[in-house]
Design a protein around this motif. Sequence first.
Motif: not given
Length: 358
Positions: A175-182, A308-313
């Motif tokens: 989750a932390g890595e996904r957040l950093q990528r986002a 996180l994907d919604q945040m990226l969107l």
Amino acid sequence: MDHQSQILSLRDAASLINSGGDLQSVLRDLVLAACRHAKWTLGSIMSIDAPHGHAYVIVRHDPTLIQRTLPDRWELATSPSIVALNRNEPVYIRDARVSEEFPGYRREAFERDYRSVLVMPMNCVDEDGRPMVLTVVSREITEVSAEDIAFIGMIVHLGEIAVEKQHHLRQEKQAGERLQRALAAHTSLLQQALSEGSVAALADKVGDLLPNPVVVIDFHANLVVAGRSPSEAHFDAAAWQQAVGGALNRQIVKVARGASEARQNETLFVDDGKHRLKLSVRIEPMTIDDEVVGALMIFPTPLQSGQLDQMLLDSAKFALSVQMMRSFVRFRFETRSLTELFLEVVERRWREEADIVN
């Protein structure tokens, strides 16, 4: 083993199991603890792939000095593992060499020189979500009492707690890595939007970062930019982009213009002369000063996203809105300038003829 020794053994087992740095280490320490404190010679942990009918050895404790290739895959039909899991209770084989029920163990008992086998179901799963069992064996025939099973069951329970802990740690790390990528993607999109780039360049970047195939429409620039294919069975990326730029262009713009200020789900009917299919699509309108200036067309995928994907969107929509706002402002400025120029020519209000020519 007396009660005091058992308590000390469980304490040591808990410390040993909880000292691992990853799931593999935890499982390896669990097998070692079970063999060392419950007085078994060999041990292993297997994950059970029931749909495909196999059990796979994940870790193994084998103190013998002879290096040899051992089987890492067992057919469930010849393994007591599936029985232990189905019944959720231990399976005890007093002498594997004479067991008719599990021929695989009978054969290996002679090859690896062991007699008694105990299979313990584990109330946890491996990294792929498959259930696991702990198997321990002894060189000699070992009588197993209810107290012995309870004791090794406690060791297994401590191991289950440690395994669940590792799963949570891995999920938190992911989750932390996904957040950093986002966050990195958000920064990258804003930098692209604030640079002197174009809507087309930003649309390509959005298509690379979002998990869903997308189409970006800019009404004022009369621009439609497609990324990955929403149906690879019918279009590769190049064929899809060609179809969007040609046969589907007018329909996509029409569907996008029909969207209100709120998102809505639509159906895109694709017929480019070669393929005919219906595609579900979600339209995210881009508005400036209450005017719809473009849209982000998103094609759903089977694996839908989380927060996180919604945040990226949302980041992609914001960056596209910024880029389209620049185009929108430039369009209005150019329109106003041409209007003023036209009035100057009609009313003969110019001062320098060269400026009018330019």
